[in-house]
Design an enzyme around this catalytic site. Structure first.
Site, PDB file in Angstrom:
ATOM      1  N   TYR A 142       0.826  -1.211   0.000  1.00  0.00           N
ATOM      2  CA  TYR A 142       0.000   0.000   0.000  1.00  0.00           C
ATOM      3  C   TYR A 142       0.860   1.262   0.000  1.00  0.00           C
ATOM      4  O   TYR A 142       0.393   2.325  -0.404  1.00  0.00           O
ATOM      5  CB  TYR A 142      -0.875   0.043   1.257  1.00  0.00           C
ATOM      6  CG  TYR A 142      -2.208  -0.637   1.134  1.00  0.00           C
ATOM      7  CD1 TYR A 142      -2.296  -1.993   0.851  1.00  0.00           C
ATOM      8  CD2 TYR A 142      -3.386   0.075   1.325  1.00  0.00           C
ATOM      9  CE1 TYR A 142      -3.525  -2.614   0.763  1.00  0.00           C
ATOM     10  CE2 TYR A 142      -4.615  -0.540   1.238  1.00  0.00           C
ATOM     11  CZ  TYR A 142      -4.682  -1.887   0.954  1.00  0.00           C
ATOM     12  OH  TYR A 142      -5.904  -2.497   0.871  1.00  0.00           O
ATOM     13  N   LYS A 193       2.901 -15.215   2.731  1.00  0.00           N
ATOM     14  CA  LYS A 193       3.077 -15.971   1.489  1.00  0.00           C
ATOM     15  C   LYS A 193       4.572 -16.261   1.378  1.00  0.00           C
ATOM     16  O   LYS A 193       5.245 -15.868   0.413  1.00  0.00           O
ATOM     17  CB  LYS A 193       2.538 -15.152   0.299  1.00  0.00           C
ATOM     18  CG  LYS A 193       2.471 -15.925  -1.003  1.00  0.00           C
ATOM     19  CD  LYS A 193       1.372 -16.992  -1.036  1.00  0.00           C
ATOM     20  CE  LYS A 193       1.450 -17.803  -2.317  1.00  0.00           C
ATOM     21  NZ  LYS A 193       0.530 -18.960  -2.326  1.00  0.00           N
ATOM     22  N   ASP A 225      -3.278 -18.221   0.991  1.00  0.00           N
ATOM     23  CA  ASP A 225      -4.316 -18.932   0.227  1.00  0.00           C
ATOM     24  C   ASP A 225      -4.991 -19.983   1.102  1.00  0.00           C
ATOM     25  O   ASP A 225      -6.220 -20.124   1.122  1.00  0.00           O
ATOM     26  CB  ASP A 225      -3.749 -19.533  -1.075  1.00  0.00           C
ATOM     27  CG  ASP A 225      -2.450 -20.297  -0.878  1.00  0.00           C
ATOM     28  OD1 ASP A 225      -1.874 -20.257   0.228  1.00  0.00           O
ATOM     29  OD2 ASP A 225      -2.011 -20.957  -1.843  1.00  0.00           O
ATOM     30  N   ASP A 249      -6.438  -6.770   4.376  1.00  0.00           N
ATOM     31  CA  ASP A 249      -7.570  -6.136   3.696  1.00  0.00           C
ATOM     32  C   ASP A 249      -8.495  -7.215   3.135  1.00  0.00           C
ATOM     33  O   ASP A 249      -9.707  -7.186   3.331  1.00  0.00           O
ATOM     34  CB  ASP A 249      -7.037  -5.241   2.569  1.00  0.00           C
ATOM     35  CG  ASP A 249      -8.157  -4.555   1.809  1.00  0.00           C
ATOM     36  OD1 ASP A 249      -9.074  -4.047   2.463  1.00  0.00           O
ATOM     37  OD2 ASP A 249      -8.114  -4.551   0.566  1.00  0.00           O
ATOM     38  N   ASP A 253     -12.408  -8.654   4.765  1.00  0.00           N
ATOM     39  CA  ASP A 253     -13.700  -8.665   4.052  1.00  0.00           C
ATOM     40  C   ASP A 253     -14.276 -10.081   4.017  1.00  0.00           C
ATOM     41  O   ASP A 253     -15.483 -10.282   4.172  1.00  0.00           O
ATOM     42  CB  ASP A 253     -13.541  -8.166   2.600  1.00  0.00           C
ATOM     43  CG  ASP A 253     -13.745  -6.663   2.469  1.00  0.00           C
ATOM     44  OD1 ASP A 253     -13.448  -5.944   3.448  1.00  0.00           O
ATOM     45  OD2 ASP A 253     -14.199  -6.215   1.396  1.00  0.00           O
TER      46      ASP A 253
END
Ligand code: IPM
Ligand code: MG
Length: 362
Positions: A142, A193, A225, A249, A253
């Site tokens: 970001y 990751k 994942d 983020d 959600d």
């Protein structure tokens, strides 16, 4: 309280003004606050040509806490589509997080009993879910230094320093310790990751080292994942999830849907000192803005976090949470939560706000 806390209100765009004014009414029942309202996001672009002004940053710095609605909308997206250098509303949100040093974003996910059947997941999957996403908020991709466009290529840099990872890891372990008790023992799951990304390998090494300072806390790692999959298949097994900005983020959600609607999830963004910023996880929902049907509950629950984490008003925070619970138990549902089941009444922002206020006033 000797001094009246000053709360900066940043309604933002879309449904932001509706949900923050509803929340302000609720908070005003529980304390004597001074409110100062400012523009952020698209609303600030329209007025000042930029999504965040120095004046607003200064006002936030001088406040006890900041309550934010949401930013963004198609109008400003269209402006950016025709001119890539046009200001974007999201710059306001990212800017205020960075300026206030709000590196720790706490997103608690605990479905209300009355909403267990509102989730797209089956009740037996989500029952018992009570987790906290601790999202790193001021680093990673970001805020990469070399984000840029060439003619037919684009770059975004992802960087993390050891110090940035250490401090967010500590927030996660401390949160797990605070949440423990009764039959809950502390557990932290770090998500990365590391099989692909160098930043993730540093992340994993660093969080593992910090974990050694908390020997009583169960600790594990998931690749992002796999974490995404586990979150829907066995959400109740998670306690604290700590992860970097972009993964946080996305996973927050996803977790939000466990609670029935993105319209239910609150968040607190905290730094080492200074005011925290409290905002719902959902966005500005421009498609329903101004219709009086927005769900204000995530913002009210963010208001509860503001009271507890921002102002040290824990019992007042619980009052808000219990009032929201009461309203849901009574069957009131904004359209995002309404399933048509027996006992549900579909209501708008105003009605659900009145009902929360009535619950609080007894
Ligand atoms: C959030 C939002 C923001 C983010 C957007 C609006 C910039 O999605 O708070 O989760 O990506 O952080
Ligand atoms: Mg998001």
């Amino acid at each position: 309280m000797t001094e009246q806390p000053l709360i900066v209100l940043l309604p933002g765009d879309g449904i932001g003004p509706e949900i923050t004014s509803a929340t302000r009414e609720v908070l005003d029942l529980l304390g004597d606050f001074i409110w100062e309202e400012h523009l952020i996001g698209g609303a600030s672009i329209d007025e000042h040509g930029q999504a965040l002004t120095d004046e607003v940053v200064q006002a936030c710095r001088e406040s006890s806490a900041v309550l934010l609605g949401a930013v963004g909308g198609p109008k400003w997206d269209a402006a950016v589509a025709s001119d890539p250098s046009a200001p974007r509303p999201e710059q306001g949100l990212l800017g205020i997080r960075k300026e206030l040093g709000l590196f720790a974003n706490l997103r608690p996910v605990k479905p209300f009993a009355a909403l267990l059947d509102a989730s797209p997941l089956k009740r037996d999957r989500i029952e018992g879910t009570d987790l906290l996403v601790v999202r790193e908020l001021t680093g990673g991709i970001y805020f990469g230094e070399s984000g840029r466009r060439g003619d037919d290529v684009a770059f975004d840099e992802c960087a993390y320093s050891v110090q940035e990872i250490e401090r967010i890891a500590r927030v996660a372990f401390e949160a797990a310790a605070r949440r423990a008790g009764g039959d809950r023992s502390p557990k932290v799951t770090s998500v990365d990751k590391a099989n692909v990304l160098e930043t993730s390998r540093l992340w994993r090494e660093t969080v593992t080292r910090i974990a050694e300072e908390y020997p009583d806390t169960e600790f594990d790692h998931f690749l992002v994942d796999n974490a995404a999959m586990q979150l829907v298949s066995r959400p109740a097994d998670f306690d604290v999830i700590v992860t970097e900005n972009l993964f946080g983020d996305i996973l927050s959600d996803e977790s939000a849907m466990l609670t029935g609607s993105l319209g239910m999830l609150p968040s607190a963004s905290l730094g080492t000192d200074g005011p925290g910023l409290f905002e719902p996880v959902h966005g500005s929902a421009p498609d329903i803005a101004g219709q009086g049907i927005a769900n204000p509950l995530a913002t009210m629950l963010s208001g509860a976090m503001l009271l507890r984490d921002g102002l040290g008003m824990a019992s007042e925070a619980t009052t808000v949470e219990e009032a929201v619970d009461g309203v849901l138990r009574a069957g009131l549902r904004t359209p995002d939560l309404y399933t048509g089941a027996e006992g549900e009444t579909e209501v708008g922002t105003e009605e659900v706000t009145r009902a929360v206020i009535e619950q609080i006033q007894g």
